[in-house]
Scaffold this motif. Sequence first.
Motif, PDB file in Angstrom:
ATOM      1  N   HIS A 142      -7.991   9.237 -41.217  1.00 37.93           N
ATOM      2  CA  HIS A 142      -7.495   9.383 -42.577  1.00 37.93           C
ATOM      3  C   HIS A 142      -8.282   8.404 -43.451  1.00 37.93           C
ATOM      4  N   ILE A 143      -9.286   8.910 -44.115  1.00 37.14           N
ATOM      5  CA  ILE A 143     -10.302   8.056 -44.732  1.00 37.14           C
ATOM      6  C   ILE A 143      -9.731   7.133 -45.803  1.00 37.14           C
ATOM      7  N   GLU A 144      -8.789   7.600 -46.608  1.00 34.03           N
ATOM      8  CA  GLU A 144      -8.242   6.733 -47.657  1.00 34.03           C
ATOM      9  C   GLU A 144      -7.477   5.566 -47.059  1.00 34.03           C
ATOM     10  N   LYS A 145      -6.720   5.846 -45.995  1.00 35.14           N
ATOM     11  CA  LYS A 145      -5.980   4.772 -45.320  1.00 35.14           C
ATOM     12  C   LYS A 145      -6.942   3.776 -44.678  1.00 35.14           C
ATOM     13  N   LEU A 171     -23.931  11.593 -40.295  1.00 35.03           N
ATOM     14  CA  LEU A 171     -25.356  11.685 -39.975  1.00 35.03           C
ATOM     15  C   LEU A 171     -25.899  13.075 -40.294  1.00 35.03           C
ATOM     16  N   ILE A 172     -25.196  14.113 -39.890  1.00 30.63           N
ATOM     17  CA  ILE A 172     -25.645  15.481 -40.143  1.00 30.63           C
ATOM     18  C   ILE A 172     -25.712  15.757 -41.644  1.00 30.63           C
ATOM     19  N   TYR A 173     -24.649  15.407 -42.349  1.00 33.32           N
ATOM     20  CA  TYR A 173     -24.610  15.650 -43.791  1.00 33.32           C
ATOM     21  C   TYR A 173     -25.679  14.828 -44.517  1.00 33.32           C
ATOM     22  N   GLY A 174     -25.791  13.555 -44.144  1.00 34.02           N
ATOM     23  CA  GLY A 174     -26.782  12.704 -44.795  1.00 34.02           C
ATOM     24  C   GLY A 174     -28.199  13.190 -44.570  1.00 34.02           C
ATOM     25  N   ALA A 220     -30.507   3.817 -44.324  1.00 36.57           N
ATOM     26  CA  ALA A 220     -29.090   4.024 -44.613  1.00 36.57           C
ATOM     27  C   ALA A 220     -28.365   4.149 -43.279  1.00 36.57           C
ATOM     28  N   SER A 221     -27.414   3.274 -43.037  1.00 40.36           N
ATOM     29  CA  SER A 221     -26.677   3.286 -41.773  1.00 40.36           C
ATOM     30  C   SER A 221     -25.189   3.404 -42.077  1.00 40.36           C
ATOM     31  N   PHE A 222     -24.542   4.364 -41.428  1.00 41.48           N
ATOM     32  CA  PHE A 222     -23.182   4.742 -41.780  1.00 41.48           C
ATOM     33  C   PHE A 222     -22.159   4.187 -40.787  1.00 41.48           C
ATOM     34  N   ALA A 223     -20.965   3.921 -41.312  1.00 45.02           N
ATOM     35  CA  ALA A 223     -19.805   3.582 -40.494  1.00 45.02           C
ATOM     36  C   ALA A 223     -18.703   4.588 -40.780  1.00 45.02           C
ATOM     37  N   PHE A 224     -17.665   4.559 -39.973  1.00 47.29           N
ATOM     38  CA  PHE A 224     -16.612   5.568 -40.094  1.00 47.29           C
ATOM     39  C   PHE A 224     -15.848   5.479 -41.401  1.00 47.29           C
ATOM     40  N   TYR A 225     -15.945   4.321 -42.113  1.00 52.52           N
ATOM     41  CA  TYR A 225     -15.250   4.199 -43.387  1.00 52.52           C
ATOM     42  C   TYR A 225     -16.074   4.730 -44.556  1.00 52.52           C
ATOM     43  N   ASN A 226     -17.282   5.207 -44.286  1.00 48.02           N
ATOM     44  CA  ASN A 226     -18.097   5.825 -45.329  1.00 48.02           C
ATOM     45  C   ASN A 226     -17.696   7.286 -45.528  1.00 48.02           C
ATOM     46  N   THR A 227     -18.151   7.863 -46.655  1.00 49.88           N
ATOM     47  CA  THR A 227     -17.759   9.230 -47.000  1.00 49.88           C
ATOM     48  C   THR A 227     -18.977  10.053 -47.414  1.00 49.88           C
ATOM     49  N   LYS A 228     -18.799  11.371 -47.387  1.00 51.77           N
ATOM     50  CA  LYS A 228     -19.853  12.274 -47.863  1.00 51.77           C
ATOM     51  C   LYS A 228     -20.086  12.090 -49.361  1.00 51.77           C
ATOM     52  N   GLU A 229     -19.028  11.766 -50.086  1.00 48.92           N
ATOM     53  CA  GLU A 229     -19.186  11.524 -51.522  1.00 48.92           C
ATOM     54  C   GLU A 229     -20.102  10.323 -51.765  1.00 48.92           C
ATOM     55  N   GLU A 230     -20.014   9.318 -50.926  1.00 42.51           N
ATOM     56  CA  GLU A 230     -20.915   8.163 -51.058  1.00 42.51           C
ATOM     57  C   GLU A 230     -22.361   8.569 -50.760  1.00 42.51           C
ATOM     58  N   ASP A 232     -23.609  11.443 -51.449  1.00 44.30           N
ATOM     59  CA  ASP A 232     -24.044  12.116 -52.679  1.00 44.30           C
ATOM     60  C   ASP A 232     -24.480  11.092 -53.729  1.00 44.30           C
ATOM     61  N   ILE A 233     -23.748   9.972 -53.818  1.00 47.93           N
ATOM     62  CA  ILE A 233     -24.128   8.912 -54.758  1.00 47.93           C
ATOM     63  C   ILE A 233     -25.484   8.324 -54.366  1.00 47.93           C
ATOM     64  N   LEU A 234     -25.693   8.112 -53.061  1.00 46.24           N
ATOM     65  CA  LEU A 234     -26.985   7.617 -52.584  1.00 46.24           C
ATOM     66  C   LEU A 234     -28.110   8.569 -52.968  1.00 46.24           C
ATOM     67  N   VAL A 235     -27.906   9.859 -52.746  1.00 45.87           N
ATOM     68  CA  VAL A 235     -28.942  10.849 -53.059  1.00 45.87           C
ATOM     69  C   VAL A 235     -29.286  10.812 -54.551  1.00 45.87           C
ATOM     70  N   ALA A 236     -28.265  10.762 -55.388  1.00 49.31           N
ATOM     71  CA  ALA A 236     -28.508  10.708 -56.835  1.00 49.31           C
ATOM     72  C   ALA A 236     -29.249   9.434 -57.224  1.00 49.31           C
ATOM     73  N   ALA A 237     -28.882   8.312 -56.593  1.00 45.26           N
ATOM     74  CA  ALA A 237     -29.551   7.040 -56.884  1.00 45.26           C
ATOM     75  C   ALA A 237     -31.011   7.081 -56.448  1.00 45.26           C
ATOM     76  N   LEU A 238     -31.280   7.673 -55.301  1.00 46.53           N
ATOM     77  CA  LEU A 238     -32.665   7.787 -54.818  1.00 46.53           C
ATOM     78  C   LEU A 238     -33.502   8.685 -55.734  1.00 46.53           C
ATOM     79  N   GLN A 239     -32.905   9.762 -56.190  1.00 51.54           N
ATOM     80  CA  GLN A 239     -33.623  10.659 -57.093  1.00 51.54           C
ATOM     81  C   GLN A 239     -33.971   9.951 -58.397  1.00 51.54           C
ATOM     82  N   ARG A 240     -33.037   9.164 -58.891  1.00 55.59           N
ATOM     83  CA  ARG A 240     -33.297   8.415 -60.120  1.00 55.59           C
ATOM     84  C   ARG A 240     -34.369   7.367 -59.900  1.00 55.59           C
ATOM     85  N   ALA A 241     -34.318   6.674 -58.771  1.00 55.72           N
ATOM     86  CA  ALA A 241     -35.321   5.649 -58.466  1.00 55.72           C
ATOM     87  C   ALA A 241     -36.700   6.273 -58.318  1.00 55.72           C
TER      88      ALA A 241
END
Length: 404
Positions: free
Chosen positions: A3-6, A307-310, A378-388, A390-399
């Motif tokens: 339960h990601i929010e918890k 990992l798959i989504y990222g 970029a290294s992920f942990a279980f508390y990370n989300t797909k929405e995050e 998406d934020i990374l992708v947008a930040a990379l595109q801007r950079a």
Amino acid sequence: MIHIEKVRADFPILNQQVNGKPLVYFDNAATSQKPQVVIDAITNYYSTINSNVHRGVHTLSQLATDEFEATRKKLKAHFNPKHEHEIIFTRGTTESINLVATTLTSLVKSTDEIIISALEHHSNIVPWQMLCERTGATLKVIPMNDEGELLMDVYDELLTENTRIVAVNHISNALGTINPVEEIIEKAHKVGAWVLIDGAQSTPHMKVDLQALNCDFYTCSAHKMFGPTGIGFLYGKEAVLNELPPYHGGGEMIKDCTFEKTTYAELPHKFEAGTPNIADVIAFGTAIDYINSIGIENIEAAEHDLLIYGTEQLSKIPGLKIYGTAKNKASVISFNIGDIHPFDIGTIVDKLGVAVRTGHHCTQPIMARFNIPGTIRASFAFYNTKEEIDILVAALQRAATMLS
């Protein structure tokens, strides 16, 4: 199921802004964040039972000792060594590897050979180079292919009757490759070699059964496992540890001490000289409890999804190249965008609230293999989300747009 929010609510550091943006923390391979229960465990020790361990008859010392040794019991239950005393507390993976490499000095001959791999962190390269310099032994390296996978047919050729120890990581911190350690261990044992597995990157992400692996040594750092920095362990088979001389001399590691001669304590105390890092050992036990409350299988599944989504989303960025495309891989993605230096990308995305690691990740031989100065990781942990992501992708595109 997680339960990601918890879960995210358990980690106070995640609820903050960096440079005016919500923090997106994708540097988990360097160190993981800590749940409140781990932070509280450190505070509770110093607030209620602060005392030295193993040496006092008074109540606080006994309480501290009980809590300290409870962590060893938790590690035994979690990692399944045969004996509790096969768990040696150290400052972490780096010290654990140095302990083995240093104490092996008297047991290694100039005709011996040591095998490591092309995927190693510097902490699993330099200690073995130093051992070879002291003893005249030969260092050999298992090469890798373009996908970041070890060439196991070459490993077969490197193994000889002179192989003394094989030391490889379970998972590459730079590329995320999960190495075939079971095969590596079995083949090394057939020629009589000992095997050390660097578990710094594996223990946060997968179930590790030490008796099933049958390695001779295994290392771990608590701070990768949602625990505190400056603490970890070395596992060694009882018979193997008994062959090694002490690493440090001092209090706690002696049986009897006179000016004429000192005899040494039994395991694990033989390798635990001096006052240990008591608070962080106790908090390490709390981190193990926390991992088990989530479920290591749930953690592994959640991170695999990330990992798959990222990988899918990052691959859509024009000019982005991923380094490390092994079939068996953990939640690490290393990449570059065109000819832009990774440091420049990392600096810009940090301004957008995204924390990634840039550089050679203490794996300069890997970067030399690909003929690059470093990568963005970029290294992920279980508390990370797909929405995050998406934020990374947008930040990379801007950079990338800014730096093109």
